[in-house]
Design a protein around this motif. Structure first.
Motif, PDB file in Angstrom:
ATOM      1  N   GLY A  91      13.260   6.381  -0.301  1.00 29.32           N
ATOM      2  CA  GLY A  91      13.027   7.598  -1.069  1.00 29.32           C
ATOM      3  C   GLY A  91      11.606   8.116  -0.957  1.00 29.32           C
ATOM      4  O   GLY A  91      11.166   8.922  -1.773  1.00 29.32           O
ATOM      5  N   ILE A  92      10.881   7.670   0.061  1.00 29.92           N
ATOM      6  CA  ILE A  92       9.506   8.136   0.263  1.00 29.92           C
ATOM      7  C   ILE A  92       9.510   9.570   0.773  1.00 29.92           C
ATOM      8  O   ILE A  92       8.641  10.373   0.427  1.00 29.92           O
ATOM      9  CB  ILE A  92       8.768   7.201   1.243  1.00 29.92           C
ATOM     10  N   ARG A 114       0.847  -1.184   0.000  1.00 35.47           N
ATOM     11  CA  ARG A 114       0.000   0.000   0.000  1.00 35.47           C
ATOM     12  C   ARG A 114       0.888   1.241   0.000  1.00 35.47           C
ATOM     13  O   ARG A 114       1.814   1.355   0.799  1.00 35.47           O
ATOM     14  CB  ARG A 114      -0.906   0.001   1.237  1.00 35.47           C
ATOM     15  N   ASP A 115       0.605   2.166  -0.890  1.00 34.41           N
ATOM     16  CA  ASP A 115       1.394   3.390  -0.958  1.00 34.41           C
ATOM     17  C   ASP A 115       1.156   4.257   0.274  1.00 34.41           C
ATOM     18  O   ASP A 115       0.055   4.290   0.834  1.00 34.41           O
ATOM     19  CB  ASP A 115       1.020   4.196  -2.209  1.00 34.41           C
ATOM     20  N   VAL A 116       2.208   4.967   0.662  1.00 33.74           N
ATOM     21  CA  VAL A 116       2.083   5.945   1.737  1.00 33.74           C
ATOM     22  C   VAL A 116       1.462   7.203   1.139  1.00 33.74           C
ATOM     23  O   VAL A 116       1.982   7.768   0.174  1.00 33.74           O
ATOM     24  CB  VAL A 116       3.458   6.261   2.352  1.00 33.74           C
ATOM     25  N   ALA A 117       0.345   7.635   1.683  1.00 33.79           N
ATOM     26  CA  ALA A 117      -0.393   8.779   1.146  1.00 33.79           C
ATOM     27  C   ALA A 117       0.379  10.076   1.376  1.00 33.79           C
ATOM     28  O   ALA A 117       1.227  10.162   2.273  1.00 33.79           O
ATOM     29  CB  ALA A 117      -1.766   8.864   1.808  1.00 33.79           C
ATOM     30  N   PRO A 118       0.106  11.112   0.563  1.00 32.88           N
ATOM     31  CA  PRO A 118       0.808  12.394   0.715  1.00 32.88           C
ATOM     32  C   PRO A 118       0.723  12.962   2.135  1.00 32.88           C
ATOM     33  O   PRO A 118       1.709  13.487   2.660  1.00 32.88           O
ATOM     34  CB  PRO A 118       0.090  13.298  -0.295  1.00 32.88           C
ATOM     35  N   ARG A 119      -0.450  12.866   2.757  1.00 32.83           N
ATOM     36  CA  ARG A 119      -0.612  13.378   4.123  1.00 32.83           C
ATOM     37  C   ARG A 119       0.269  12.602   5.096  1.00 32.83           C
ATOM     38  O   ARG A 119       0.861  13.167   6.013  1.00 32.83           O
ATOM     39  CB  ARG A 119      -2.083  13.263   4.525  1.00 32.83           C
ATOM     40  N   ARG A 152       3.058  11.075   4.278  1.00 34.84           N
ATOM     41  CA  ARG A 152       4.451  11.455   4.007  1.00 34.84           C
ATOM     42  C   ARG A 152       4.811  12.744   4.731  1.00 34.84           C
ATOM     43  O   ARG A 152       5.934  12.897   5.224  1.00 34.84           O
ATOM     44  CB  ARG A 152       4.678  11.614   2.496  1.00 34.84           C
ATOM     45  N   GLU A 153       3.862  13.677   4.798  1.00 35.68           N
ATOM     46  CA  GLU A 153       4.119  14.937   5.500  1.00 35.68           C
ATOM     47  C   GLU A 153       4.313  14.688   6.994  1.00 35.68           C
ATOM     48  O   GLU A 153       5.194  15.282   7.625  1.00 35.68           O
ATOM     49  CB  GLU A 153       2.960  15.908   5.259  1.00 35.68           C
ATOM     50  N   VAL A 154       3.499  13.797   7.557  1.00 33.70           N
ATOM     51  CA  VAL A 154       3.668  13.435   8.967  1.00 33.70           C
ATOM     52  C   VAL A 154       5.054  12.831   9.182  1.00 33.70           C
ATOM     53  O   VAL A 154       5.776  13.199  10.120  1.00 33.70           O
ATOM     54  CB  VAL A 154       2.573  12.434   9.410  1.00 33.70           C
ATOM     55  N   LEU A 155       5.446  11.917   8.311  1.00 36.19           N
ATOM     56  CA  LEU A 155       6.760  11.278   8.414  1.00 36.19           C
ATOM     57  C   LEU A 155       7.888  12.294   8.317  1.00 36.19           C
ATOM     58  O   LEU A 155       8.877  12.222   9.051  1.00 36.19           O
ATOM     59  CB  LEU A 155       6.916  10.241   7.302  1.00 36.19           C
ATOM     60  N   ARG A 156       7.746  13.232   7.390  1.00 38.53           N
ATOM     61  CA  ARG A 156       8.788  14.244   7.204  1.00 38.53           C
ATOM     62  C   ARG A 156       8.964  15.075   8.469  1.00 38.53           C
ATOM     63  O   ARG A 156      10.092  15.330   8.912  1.00 38.53           O
ATOM     64  CB  ARG A 156       8.434  15.155   6.024  1.00 38.53           C
ATOM     65  N   LEU A 157       7.853  15.486   9.065  1.00 39.12           N
ATOM     66  CA  LEU A 157       7.915  16.300  10.280  1.00 39.12           C
ATOM     67  C   LEU A 157       8.452  15.499  11.464  1.00 39.12           C
ATOM     68  O   LEU A 157       9.225  16.006  12.278  1.00 39.12           O
ATOM     69  CB  LEU A 157       6.530  16.864  10.598  1.00 39.12           C
ATOM     70  N   VAL A 158       8.058  14.239  11.552  1.00 37.22           N
ATOM     71  CA  VAL A 158       8.587  13.370  12.613  1.00 37.22           C
ATOM     72  C   VAL A 158      10.089  13.183  12.425  1.00 37.22           C
ATOM     73  O   VAL A 158      10.864  13.211  13.387  1.00 37.22           O
ATOM     74  CB  VAL A 158       7.864  12.000  12.604  1.00 37.22           C
ATOM     75  N   GLY A 159      10.509  13.019  11.175  1.00 42.74           N
ATOM     76  CA  GLY A 159      11.923  12.846  10.877  1.00 42.74           C
ATOM     77  C   GLY A 159      12.755  14.065  11.225  1.00 42.74           C
ATOM     78  O   GLY A 159      13.968  13.962  11.441  1.00 42.74           O
TER      79      GLY A 159
END
Length: 236
Positions: A232-233, A172-177, A179-186
């Motif tokens: 690369g997500i 299942r693809d990671v949805a754009p929303r 990905r934004e959560v992941l980016r901020l957590v990262g």
């Protein structure tokens, strides 16, 4: 006045002569070397690529670029057949350069040459307009064949890249929303900080993270970020 002359006395070409000229032009293009621009911010890598291609009479390196902006400028001026494009470069990234080059030189085909084997990188590069994707570890054995295939508009994927994409389609693809959560957590943000930044509730952030962990098969948020970067997500 002769039938094959203009009123000013200039000789006109007949339809058969025009056809012969076009045929000759097609033959010249068929035997002309494939013109190549190399875009990579590492001089030694560019030198290595030039050296690898030096023994092939059917290719000609016509330009070298140290960043995406230089690659775009060279393609605007030279309209090369193929660009060998790194993804991580200063000034303008490889992804952005691919999109820009395809706009100004649609006939130019782009072969990504990179160390990134994550399915996110591959999918993003192909979506941007790349025709092929080759890993730097395979340059010695696959570069020339990859260039020829790319020049003819044929999709060329290194075996590792093809496997990564196949694996991606099974998940299942990671949805754009997400990905934004992941980016901020990262970036080191807490759930509360992520919620404030995105304008959502902290409970919603927790729900997103639960879904993300499931999709990525991660043990915790740190593991999820590591997986997302490797594939690369997300980019930090």
């Amino acid at each position: 006045m002769a039938a094959d002359q203009t009123p000013q006395g200039q000789t006109m070409q007949t339809s058969s002569e025009n056809g012969e000229i076009k045929h000759q032009e097609r033959e010249q293009r068929a035997f002309a070397p494939i013109t190549i621009v190399i875009a990579d911010d590492h001089p030694l890598l560019r030198y290595g690529l030039v050296s690898l291609l030096a023994g092939h009479a059917d290719v000609a390196v016509v330009g070298e670029a140290a960043n995406g902006r230089e690659a775009l400028d060279l393609c605007t001026a030279l309209q090369p057949d193929v660009v060998l494009m790194d993804l991580q470069m200063p000034v303008l990234s490889g992804f952005d350069a691919i999109e820009a080059i395809k706009r100004i030189s649609p006939e130019t085909h782009i072969l990504v040459v990179t160390t990134f084997d994550g399915d996110g990188h591959i999918a993003r590069a192909l979506k941007a307009g790349a025709t092929g994707y080759l890993l730097k570890a395979s340059l010695r054995t696959e570069l020339h064949a990859a260039i020829r295939a790319t020049h003819h508009g044929q999709r060329y994927l290194a075996a590792e890249a093809a496997m990564a994409l196949a694996h991606r389609f099974d998940e299942r693809d990671v949805a754009p929303r997400e990905r934004e959560v992941l980016r901020l957590v990262g970036q080191g943000n807490s759930n509360k900080q992520v919620a404030r930044e995105m304008g959502i509730t902290e409970e919603t952030v927790k729900c997103h993270m639960k879904t993300i962990l499931s999709k990525l098969g991660a043990n915790d948020r740190t593991h999820a970020v590591a997986i997302a970067i490797r594939r690369g997500i997300i980019d930090l």
